[in-house]
Motif scaffolding. Sequence first.
Motif, PDB file in Angstrom:
ATOM      1  N   LEU A 217       0.865  -1.242  -0.042  1.00 12.52           N
ATOM      2  CA  LEU A 217      -0.026  -0.072  -0.080  1.00 12.52           C
ATOM      3  C   LEU A 217       0.864   1.374  -0.085  1.00 12.52           C
ATOM      4  CD1 LEU A 217      -2.842  -1.001   2.356  1.00 12.52           C
ATOM      5  CD2 LEU A 217      -2.957  -1.165   0.236  1.00 12.52           C
ATOM      6  N   ILE A 218       1.995   1.227   0.794  1.00 11.81           N
ATOM      7  CA  ILE A 218       2.832   2.195   0.851  1.00 11.81           C
ATOM      8  C   ILE A 218       3.753   2.688  -0.424  1.00 11.81           C
ATOM      9  CG2 ILE A 218       4.959   3.533   1.859  1.00 11.81           C
ATOM     10  CD1 ILE A 218       4.084   1.970   4.547  1.00 11.81           C
ATOM     11  N   ASP A 219       3.989   1.494  -1.077  1.00  9.94           N
ATOM     12  CA  ASP A 219       4.719   1.638  -2.240  1.00  9.94           C
ATOM     13  C   ASP A 219       3.891   2.133  -3.640  1.00  9.94           C
ATOM     14  OD1 ASP A 219       7.013   0.712  -0.969  1.00  9.94           O
ATOM     15  OD2 ASP A 219       6.969  -1.246  -1.662  1.00  9.94           O
ATOM     16  N   ASN A 220       2.604   1.820  -3.492  1.00 17.03           N
ATOM     17  CA  ASN A 220       1.686   1.845  -4.491  1.00 17.03           C
ATOM     18  C   ASN A 220       0.845   3.311  -4.039  1.00 17.03           C
ATOM     19  OD1 ASN A 220       2.098  -0.221  -6.881  1.00 17.03           O
ATOM     20  ND2 ASN A 220       2.301  -1.292  -4.747  1.00 17.03           N
ATOM     21  N   ASN A 221       1.195   3.748  -3.120  1.00 19.41           N
ATOM     22  CA  ASN A 221       0.268   5.092  -2.810  1.00 19.41           C
ATOM     23  C   ASN A 221      -1.272   4.600  -2.690  1.00 19.41           C
ATOM     24  OD1 ASN A 221      -0.094   7.536  -1.514  1.00 19.41           O
ATOM     25  ND2 ASN A 221      -0.284   8.467  -3.834  1.00 19.41           N
ATOM     26  N   SER A 222      -1.639   3.495  -2.145  1.00 22.57           N
ATOM     27  CA  SER A 222      -2.998   3.163  -2.226  1.00 22.57           C
ATOM     28  C   SER A 222      -3.568   2.844  -0.791  1.00 22.57           C
ATOM     29  CB  SER A 222      -3.071   1.845  -2.961  1.00 22.57           C
ATOM     30  OG  SER A 222      -2.502   0.956  -2.769  1.00 22.57           O
ATOM     31  N   GLY A 223      -4.850   2.216  -0.660  1.00 23.16           N
ATOM     32  CA  GLY A 223      -5.432   1.890   0.749  1.00 23.16           C
ATOM     33  C   GLY A 223      -5.509   3.302   1.469  1.00 23.16           C
ATOM     34  N   HIS A 224      -6.398   4.390   0.896  1.00 28.14           N
ATOM     35  CA  HIS A 224      -6.511   5.590   1.685  1.00 28.14           C
ATOM     36  C   HIS A 224      -7.971   5.658   2.121  1.00 28.14           C
ATOM     37  CE1 HIS A 224      -2.706   7.135   0.196  1.00 28.14           C
ATOM     38  NE2 HIS A 224      -3.048   6.949  -1.019  1.00 28.14           N
ATOM     39  N   GLN A 225      -8.805   4.468   1.918  1.00 25.23           N
ATOM     40  CA  GLN A 225     -10.080   4.522   2.361  1.00 25.23           C
ATOM     41  C   GLN A 225     -10.124   4.786   3.974  1.00 25.23           C
ATOM     42  OE1 GLN A 225     -12.558   1.507   1.073  1.00 25.23           O
ATOM     43  NE2 GLN A 225     -14.177   1.829   2.540  1.00 25.23           N
ATOM     44  N   ARG A 226     -10.797   5.523   4.622  1.00 24.81           N
ATOM     45  CA  ARG A 226     -11.106   5.691   6.024  1.00 24.81           C
ATOM     46  C   ARG A 226     -12.299   5.325   6.462  1.00 24.81           C
ATOM     47  NH1 ARG A 226      -6.748   8.815   7.950  1.00 24.81           N
ATOM     48  NH2 ARG A 226      -5.393   9.776   6.596  1.00 24.81           N
ATOM     49  N   PHE A 227     -12.234   5.315   7.798  1.00 26.57           N
ATOM     50  CA  PHE A 227     -13.537   4.884   8.516  1.00 26.57           C
ATOM     51  C   PHE A 227     -14.452   5.803   8.565  1.00 26.57           C
ATOM     52  CE2 PHE A 227     -15.772   5.190  12.658  1.00 26.57           C
ATOM     53  CZ  PHE A 227     -16.345   4.317  12.813  1.00 26.57           C
ATOM     54  N   THR A 228     -15.758   5.771   8.245  1.00 23.29           N
ATOM     55  CA  THR A 228     -16.986   6.819   8.343  1.00 23.29           C
ATOM     56  C   THR A 228     -17.918   6.076   9.383  1.00 23.29           C
ATOM     57  OG1 THR A 228     -17.926   5.913   6.395  1.00 23.29           O
ATOM     58  CG2 THR A 228     -16.413   7.871   6.107  1.00 23.29           C
ATOM     59  N   SER A 229     -18.723   6.988   9.727  1.00 23.98           N
ATOM     60  CA  SER A 229     -20.019   6.191  10.611  1.00 23.98           C
ATOM     61  C   SER A 229     -20.866   7.415  10.367  1.00 23.98           C
ATOM     62  CB  SER A 229     -19.536   6.241  12.165  1.00 23.98           C
ATOM     63  OG  SER A 229     -20.627   5.836  12.919  1.00 23.98           O
ATOM     64  N   ASP A 230     -22.316   6.796  10.667  1.00 21.83           N
ATOM     65  CA  ASP A 230     -23.387   7.556  10.550  1.00 21.83           C
ATOM     66  C   ASP A 230     -23.889   7.782  11.695  1.00 21.83           C
ATOM     67  OD1 ASP A 230     -24.256   5.195  11.306  1.00 21.83           O
ATOM     68  OD2 ASP A 230     -25.685   4.878   9.345  1.00 21.83           O
ATOM     69  N   GLN A 231     -23.423   7.274  12.845  1.00 23.45           N
ATOM     70  CA  GLN A 231     -23.904   7.688  14.072  1.00 23.45           C
ATOM     71  C   GLN A 231     -22.658   7.744  15.291  1.00 23.45           C
ATOM     72  OE1 GLN A 231     -26.975   4.918  15.329  1.00 23.45           O
ATOM     73  NE2 GLN A 231     -25.584   3.110  15.621  1.00 23.45           N
ATOM     74  N   GLU A 232     -22.837   8.529  16.383  1.00 22.71           N
ATOM     75  CA  GLU A 232     -21.581   8.541  17.480  1.00 22.71           C
ATOM     76  C   GLU A 232     -22.192   8.244  18.712  1.00 22.71           C
ATOM     77  OE1 GLU A 232     -18.555   8.356  16.729  1.00 22.71           O
ATOM     78  OE2 GLU A 232     -18.541   9.110  14.515  1.00 22.71           O
ATOM     79  N   THR A 233     -21.693   7.775  19.725  1.00 22.73           N
ATOM     80  CA  THR A 233     -22.075   7.781  21.121  1.00 22.73           C
ATOM     81  C   THR A 233     -21.727   9.098  21.741  1.00 22.73           C
ATOM     82  OG1 THR A 233     -20.051   6.753  21.748  1.00 22.73           O
ATOM     83  CG2 THR A 233     -21.637   5.316  21.038  1.00 22.73           C
ATOM     84  N   CYS A 234     -22.329   9.238  22.822  1.00 21.19           N
ATOM     85  CA  CYS A 234     -21.831  10.309  23.497  1.00 21.19           C
ATOM     86  C   CYS A 234     -20.966  10.083  24.734  1.00 21.19           C
ATOM     87  CB  CYS A 234     -23.237  10.904  24.369  1.00 21.19           C
ATOM     88  SG  CYS A 234     -24.326  11.499  23.101  1.00 21.19           S
ATOM     89  N   VAL A 235     -20.166   8.916  24.679  1.00 20.49           N
ATOM     90  CA  VAL A 235     -19.404   8.445  25.843  1.00 20.49           C
ATOM     91  C   VAL A 235     -17.716   8.882  25.099  1.00 20.49           C
ATOM     92  CG1 VAL A 235     -18.471   6.851  27.399  1.00 20.49           C
ATOM     93  CG2 VAL A 235     -20.800   6.848  26.407  1.00 20.49           C
ATOM     94  N   ALA A 236     -17.423   9.865  25.776  1.00 22.18           N
ATOM     95  CA  ALA A 236     -15.892  10.337  25.028  1.00 22.18           C
ATOM     96  C   ALA A 236     -14.757   9.294  25.174  1.00 22.18           C
ATOM     97  CB  ALA A 236     -15.556  11.696  25.907  1.00 22.18           C
ATOM     98  N   GLY A 237     -14.710   8.601  26.047  1.00 25.54           N
ATOM     99  CA  GLY A 237     -13.452   7.779  26.306  1.00 25.54           C
ATOM    100  C   GLY A 237     -13.709   6.093  26.017  1.00 25.54           C
ATOM    101  N   ASN A 238     -14.968   5.935  25.207  1.00 22.61           N
ATOM    102  CA  ASN A 238     -15.275   4.618  24.871  1.00 22.61           C
ATOM    103  C   ASN A 238     -15.383   4.591  23.454  1.00 22.61           C
ATOM    104  OD1 ASN A 238     -16.303   2.265  25.410  1.00 22.61           O
ATOM    105  ND2 ASN A 238     -18.390   2.599  24.777  1.00 22.61           N
ATOM    106  N   VAL A 239     -14.806   3.353  22.941  1.00 22.71           N
ATOM    107  CA  VAL A 239     -14.866   2.726  21.321  1.00 22.71           C
ATOM    108  C   VAL A 239     -15.770   1.871  21.543  1.00 22.71           C
ATOM    109  CG1 VAL A 239     -13.540   2.124  19.533  1.00 22.71           C
ATOM    110  CG2 VAL A 239     -12.259   3.390  21.201  1.00 22.71           C
ATOM    111  N   VAL A 240     -17.020   2.047  20.639  1.00 22.17           N
ATOM    112  CA  VAL A 240     -18.152   0.948  20.763  1.00 22.17           C
ATOM    113  C   VAL A 240     -17.658  -0.100  20.030  1.00 22.17           C
ATOM    114  CG1 VAL A 240     -19.738   2.771  21.402  1.00 22.17           C
ATOM    115  CG2 VAL A 240     -19.133   2.127  18.980  1.00 22.17           C
TER     116      VAL A 240
END
Length: 375
Positions: A217-240
């Motif tokens: 991925l680094i050599d070919n400058n690929s793999g740029h897709q990132r995480f997206t979400s349509d909702q978030e929690t209200c707990v700052a320190g938690n990864v659901v």
Amino acid sequence: MISLNFDIQSFLKQQWQKQPIVIRNAIKDFEDPITADELAGLACEEVISSRVVVTTDDDWQIIQGPFEDYEQFGSEKWQLLVQAVNHWYPEIEPLVDAFRFIPDWRFDDVMVSFATPNGGVGPHIDNYDVFILQGEGQRAWKVGDKGNHQQRNGDKNTPLVEDFDPIIEVTLNKGDILYIPPGFPHCGQTLTNAMSYSLGFRAPSQQELISEVADFLIDNNSGHQRFTSDQETCVAGNVVEAHQKKLMSLLSELCSKPDAYQPILGQLLSRNRFDLDVCPDEHIDTEALKDAIEAGALIQRIGGLKVLRLENDGEKRLFIDGESYALSTLDEAALGYLSENLTYDNEWLRFNIANEDLQSFFVDILKMGYVYLTE
């Protein structure tokens, strides 16, 4: 030509990656393709990986090569091991060819050893499959069962394990083979001056696969897709948990698409761990190639070279030593011929050399030194 004196299909069904086995007289009338002196000569070379293992009281001392003198080791209790002898010594190639019932991508190398009486490498566990073929002399072997084997003397950095109860205890004679799958502890002790040939077959680990993906991925400058979400929690320190799974799905999605993972696998599986004895032809060009073939030349692969194709590959290409070679105008039969054969005969070359992709391919790998013209 070397022929194996056992039922290959039965072996693959019952023993391969399952259970160790002793195969008596596996190669009838076997004669060593290399002498101890010739092996010692290879171990003089900087580019060739070699080591001497000296047996002491309940311990084994490893000395890395190259070596110019062996008198310091005496007449017993030591063993010389040289890796990838098939890369440097063409007479080993028929032995490799006999084991091509296992796909080339798994094959690692032929390690050849010369051992004096009471020489050995100590009890250890390998993470690869190995066929140990006995040449001249005799060696006694013990193989234990899989289990929770502790590293010797509690040393977390040693490849050695504590002594084990054997499930196989045998003395190998010339032409006998001991097959050991990954995870089974084993140790050998030489009874007389002896030559042995270890054919190793290795598959990549998760760590190696992930590392290869990242490098690609680094050599070919690929793999740029990132995480997206349509909702978030209200707990700052938690990864659901839903976010955890979706983050990791970025990797699984990447690795589920053939056009993404095939070039990664092709590069990884065709790469050699040990140096190749390349013979670059810096002056070759298309006309010189065609003239040589017209004059009756063959094209020969160097020892240890992997030429791989992937089943149902989205592109027509071959992979050689970690690189991709596009051959878009060749059919499957031609790609199969190039990947299966160690020598490309003159009749096939004459019939196919008009193809411009093939011309460019051969010129490229001749210049790299992966193949050479011969009569």
